[in-house]
Motif scaffolding. Structure first.
Motif, PDB file in Angstrom:
ATOM      1  N   LYS A   1     -27.955  44.881  19.699  1.00  0.00           N
ATOM      2  CA  LYS A   1     -27.666  43.464  19.893  1.00  0.00           C
ATOM      3  C   LYS A   1     -27.491  42.853  18.519  1.00  0.00           C
ATOM      4  O   LYS A   1     -28.109  43.269  17.554  1.00  0.00           O
ATOM      5  N   HIS A   2     -26.691  41.833  18.408  1.00  0.00           N
ATOM      6  CA  HIS A   2     -26.299  41.311  17.108  1.00  0.00           C
ATOM      7  C   HIS A   2     -26.672  39.844  16.997  1.00  0.00           C
ATOM      8  O   HIS A   2     -26.467  39.070  17.922  1.00  0.00           O
ATOM      9  N   ARG A   3     -27.233  39.485  15.838  1.00  0.00           N
ATOM     10  CA  ARG A   3     -27.547  38.081  15.606  1.00  0.00           C
ATOM     11  C   ARG A   3     -26.274  37.269  15.639  1.00  0.00           C
ATOM     12  O   ARG A   3     -25.312  37.560  14.954  1.00  0.00           O
ATOM     13  N   SER A   4     -26.304  36.231  16.411  1.00  0.00           N
ATOM     14  CA  SER A   4     -25.107  35.423  16.563  1.00  0.00           C
ATOM     15  C   SER A   4     -25.141  34.229  15.634  1.00  0.00           C
ATOM     16  O   SER A   4     -26.191  33.659  15.374  1.00  0.00           O
ATOM     17  N   PRO A   5     -23.983  33.806  15.107  1.00  0.00           N
ATOM     18  CA  PRO A   5     -23.934  32.579  14.327  1.00  0.00           C
ATOM     19  C   PRO A   5     -23.986  31.341  15.212  1.00  0.00           C
ATOM     20  O   PRO A   5     -24.070  30.232  14.731  1.00  0.00           O
ATOM     21  N   TYR A   6     -23.936  31.547  16.543  1.00  0.00           N
ATOM     22  CA  TYR A   6     -23.967  30.435  17.475  1.00  0.00           C
ATOM     23  C   TYR A   6     -25.419  30.124  17.818  1.00  0.00           C
ATOM     24  O   TYR A   6     -26.262  31.002  17.908  1.00  0.00           O
ATOM     25  N   TYR A   7     -25.719  28.851  18.029  1.00  0.00           N
ATOM     26  CA  TYR A   7     -27.081  28.441  18.320  1.00  0.00           C
ATOM     27  C   TYR A   7     -27.165  27.848  19.719  1.00  0.00           C
ATOM     28  O   TYR A   7     -26.225  27.244  20.220  1.00  0.00           O
ATOM     29  N   ASP A   8     -28.317  28.029  20.351  1.00  0.00           N
ATOM     30  CA  ASP A   8     -28.578  27.345  21.612  1.00  0.00           C
ATOM     31  C   ASP A   8     -30.081  27.171  21.736  1.00  0.00           C
ATOM     32  O   ASP A   8     -30.830  27.412  20.799  1.00  0.00           O
ATOM     33  N   PHE A   9     -30.552  26.746  22.909  1.00  0.00           N
ATOM     34  CA  PHE A   9     -31.958  26.468  23.084  1.00  0.00           C
ATOM     35  C   PHE A   9     -32.609  27.681  23.750  1.00  0.00           C
ATOM     36  O   PHE A   9     -33.039  27.628  24.883  1.00  0.00           O
ATOM     37  N   SER A  10     -32.631  28.795  23.025  1.00  0.00           N
ATOM     38  CA  SER A  10     -33.225  30.014  23.558  1.00  0.00           C
ATOM     39  C   SER A  10     -34.595  30.217  22.932  1.00  0.00           C
ATOM     40  O   SER A  10     -35.255  29.259  22.563  1.00  0.00           O
ATOM     41  N   SER A  11     -35.058  31.454  22.775  1.00  0.00           N
ATOM     42  CA  SER A  11     -36.468  31.686  22.491  1.00  0.00           C
ATOM     43  C   SER A  11     -36.840  31.779  21.015  1.00  0.00           C
ATOM     44  O   SER A  11     -37.993  31.573  20.672  1.00  0.00           O
ATOM     45  N   GLU A  12     -35.917  32.109  20.120  1.00  0.00           N
ATOM     46  CA  GLU A  12     -36.283  32.363  18.730  1.00  0.00           C
ATOM     47  C   GLU A  12     -35.846  31.216  17.831  1.00  0.00           C
ATOM     48  O   GLU A  12     -34.659  30.942  17.686  1.00  0.00           O
ATOM     49  N   PHE A  13     -36.827  30.560  17.198  1.00  0.00           N
ATOM     50  CA  PHE A  13     -36.524  29.430  16.321  1.00  0.00           C
ATOM     51  C   PHE A  13     -35.753  29.888  15.091  1.00  0.00           C
ATOM     52  O   PHE A  13     -36.031  30.922  14.503  1.00  0.00           O
ATOM     53  N   ALA A  14     -34.741  29.091  14.682  1.00  0.00           N
ATOM     54  CA  ALA A  14     -33.920  29.446  13.528  1.00  0.00           C
ATOM     55  C   ALA A  14     -33.961  28.384  12.439  1.00  0.00           C
ATOM     56  O   ALA A  14     -34.155  28.706  11.269  1.00  0.00           O
ATOM     57  N   ASP A  15     -33.799  27.085  12.802  1.00  0.00           N
ATOM     58  CA  ASP A  15     -33.681  26.057  11.778  1.00  0.00           C
ATOM     59  C   ASP A  15     -33.760  24.689  12.435  1.00  0.00           C
ATOM     60  O   ASP A  15     -33.846  24.565  13.662  1.00  0.00           O
ATOM     61  N   TYR A  16     -33.720  23.644  11.591  1.00  0.00           N
ATOM     62  CA  TYR A  16     -33.618  22.267  12.058  1.00  0.00           C
ATOM     63  C   TYR A  16     -32.297  21.674  11.616  1.00  0.00           C
ATOM     64  O   TYR A  16     -31.704  22.119  10.634  1.00  0.00           O
ATOM     65  N   ARG A  17     -31.854  20.652  12.312  1.00  0.00           N
ATOM     66  CA  ARG A  17     -30.790  19.794  11.819  1.00  0.00           C
ATOM     67  C   ARG A  17     -31.085  18.372  12.281  1.00  0.00           C
ATOM     68  O   ARG A  17     -31.782  18.154  13.285  1.00  0.00           O
ATOM     69  N   PRO A  18     -30.570  17.368  11.546  1.00  0.00           N
ATOM     70  CA  PRO A  18     -30.828  15.983  11.949  1.00  0.00           C
ATOM     71  C   PRO A  18     -30.237  15.671  13.320  1.00  0.00           C
ATOM     72  O   PRO A  18     -29.189  16.209  13.698  1.00  0.00           O
ATOM     73  N   TYR A  19     -30.914  14.819  14.060  1.00  0.00           N
ATOM     74  CA  TYR A  19     -30.418  14.359  15.350  1.00  0.00           C
ATOM     75  C   TYR A  19     -29.174  13.488  15.145  1.00  0.00           C
ATOM     76  O   TYR A  19     -29.104  12.694  14.209  1.00  0.00           O
ATOM     77  N   THR A  20     -28.179  13.681  15.979  1.00  0.00           N
ATOM     78  CA  THR A  20     -26.983  12.844  15.956  1.00  0.00           C
ATOM     79  C   THR A  20     -26.745  12.299  17.352  1.00  0.00           C
ATOM     80  O   THR A  20     -27.099  12.951  18.355  1.00  0.00           O
ATOM     81  N   PRO A  21     -26.179  11.087  17.474  1.00  0.00           N
ATOM     82  CA  PRO A  21     -25.913  10.514  18.788  1.00  0.00           C
ATOM     83  C   PRO A  21     -25.105  11.479  19.654  1.00  0.00           C
ATOM     84  O   PRO A  21     -24.133  12.075  19.205  1.00  0.00           O
ATOM     85  N   GLY A  22     -25.564  11.646  20.874  1.00  0.00           N
ATOM     86  CA  GLY A  22     -24.913  12.580  21.789  1.00  0.00           C
ATOM     87  C   GLY A  22     -25.741  13.824  22.032  1.00  0.00           C
ATOM     88  O   GLY A  22     -25.550  14.515  23.034  1.00  0.00           O
ATOM     89  N   ASP A  23     -26.677  14.128  21.102  1.00  0.00           N
ATOM     90  CA  ASP A  23     -27.569  15.270  21.320  1.00  0.00           C
ATOM     91  C   ASP A  23     -28.534  14.972  22.470  1.00  0.00           C
ATOM     92  O   ASP A  23     -28.902  13.817  22.707  1.00  0.00           O
ATOM     93  N   GLU A  24     -28.955  16.019  23.161  1.00  0.00           N
ATOM     94  CA  GLU A  24     -29.901  15.838  24.253  1.00  0.00           C
ATOM     95  C   GLU A  24     -31.272  15.440  23.706  1.00  0.00           C
ATOM     96  O   GLU A  24     -31.754  16.002  22.736  1.00  0.00           O
ATOM     97  N   ILE A  25     -31.896  14.455  24.376  1.00  0.00           N
ATOM     98  CA  ILE A  25     -33.205  13.969  23.949  1.00  0.00           C
ATOM     99  C   ILE A  25     -34.230  15.093  24.004  1.00  0.00           C
ATOM    100  O   ILE A  25     -35.114  15.209  23.145  1.00  0.00           O
ATOM    101  N   ARG A  26     -34.089  15.987  25.001  1.00  0.00           N
ATOM    102  CA  ARG A  26     -35.076  17.059  25.157  1.00  0.00           C
ATOM    103  C   ARG A  26     -35.051  18.052  23.991  1.00  0.00           C
ATOM    104  O   ARG A  26     -35.996  18.819  23.818  1.00  0.00           O
ATOM    105  N   ALA A  27     -33.993  18.006  23.188  1.00  0.00           N
ATOM    106  CA  ALA A  27     -33.899  18.940  22.069  1.00  0.00           C
ATOM    107  C   ALA A  27     -34.629  18.436  20.829  1.00  0.00           C
ATOM    108  O   ALA A  27     -34.789  19.172  19.857  1.00  0.00           O
TER     109      ALA A  27
END
Length: 311
Positions: free
Chosen positions: A48-74
């Protein structure tokens, strides 16, 4: 994912259709060539290969600032409590890798010399083996054929149906057309939308600068590139005969020559050609493997995998 023990015979077509380049005996040999299990090259070669794509799965990778339109639950509320700012938690996901195997089927690939296989047949065995190994480890593989144009294309897939389609396409491939590998690569570049692994199997009897210019487009897009340089012993050393008529595979030109007086100079030129290929590949961080039709194609795979495993 580890390679499976075998491919069910019914998956590869009735009556042997599509089986020429992947026989049961080949599958047994390939069990020892787990293409990705022993090899990690820049994150591309794993089950399996580390993907450059991010989603809300199990392994934490990084933070980014919240921007309008992002889900509140994130929003990470603990980070908010510490910083009084809204941050989104990013997670890595694992994904399969796309691979494309490009086989040169130009007229020069019809040459066999004293070998039982033509260069194209040898290339097809390599392509079939690589495709099998990639699919068995859970990745997606596609196939492209080219001569002076793109003459066949199977989109990447990870199923036995895709493998069967690739094997049938290889079985039906016949040499034809002058070598214009660079043009084929440029057409393929427009077809591949997602970066991954590009494998090119060819004798590379083309304008070297043009070929590497086309390959550089894939490198700049983030592809890992593997070059299998397929030649015959007769091409590398000249046949051991007193007189020979050399026929150009891609034109009517021919010349009668006594090989012995020119053998040393010819071999020096051939060594220079191979060194140029290897140097160009190394300068662009591409992987290069010379393969001669006098040796089993599995040996070429073993040589490549052994060399990469040392890195």
């Amino acid at each position: 994912m580890q390679p499976k023990d075998e491919i069910p015979s019914t998956s590869l077509g009735a009556g042997g259709t599509g089986r020429r380049f992947l026989q049961p005996a080949d599958l047994k040999r390939l069990q020892n060539l787990q293409f990705a299990a022993k090899l990690i090259v820049e994150g591309y070669f794993q089950g399996k290969h580390r993907s450059p794509y991010y989603d809300f799965s199990s392994e934490f990778a990084d933070y980014r600032p919240y921007t309008p339109g992002d889900e509140i639950r994130a929003i990470d509320w603990r980070a908010f409590a510490r910083t009084d700012r809204f941050y989104i938690k990013l997670y890595r996901k694992e994904t399969d890798m796309n691979c494309c195997v490009l086989v040169d089927k130009s007229n020069s690939m019809a040459f066999r010399g004293s070998s039982p296989l033509t260069k194209l047949e040898y290339a097809n065995f390599l392509a079939a083996a690589l495709s099998y190994l990639m699919i068995m480890q859970g990745d997606k593989t596609g196939l492209a054929l080219c001569d002076d144009k793109m003459s066949g294309f199977v989109p990447a897939g990870g199923t036995m149906r895709t493998l069967q389609q690739m094997l049938v396409t290889l079985e039906r491939a016949t040499p034809g057309g002058p070598t214009k590998l660079a043009e084929g690569l440029r057409v393929l570049f427009s077809l591949l939308k997602r970066k991954g692994l590009l494998v090119v199997i060819s004798d590379f009897l083309d304008d070297t600068s043009e070929v590497f210019s086309a390959l550089s487009m894939f490198a700049h897009k983030g592809f890992a590139i593997l070059l299998f340089h397929v030649l015959t012993d007769d091409e590398m050393n000249l046949p051991l005969v007193s007189n020979a008529l050399f026929q150009d595979m891609e034109s009517p030109a021919s010349v009668s020559v006594e090989p012995e007086p020119i053998r040393a100079a010819y071999q020096e030129e051939m060594r220079g050609f191979i060194a140029e290929m290897e140097s160009n590949a190394k300068a662009r961080r591409m992987h290069y493997q010379l393969a001669t039709t006098a040796e089993p194609y599995t040996r070429a795979l073993e040589a490549y995998l052994t060399a990469r495993a040392r890195l």
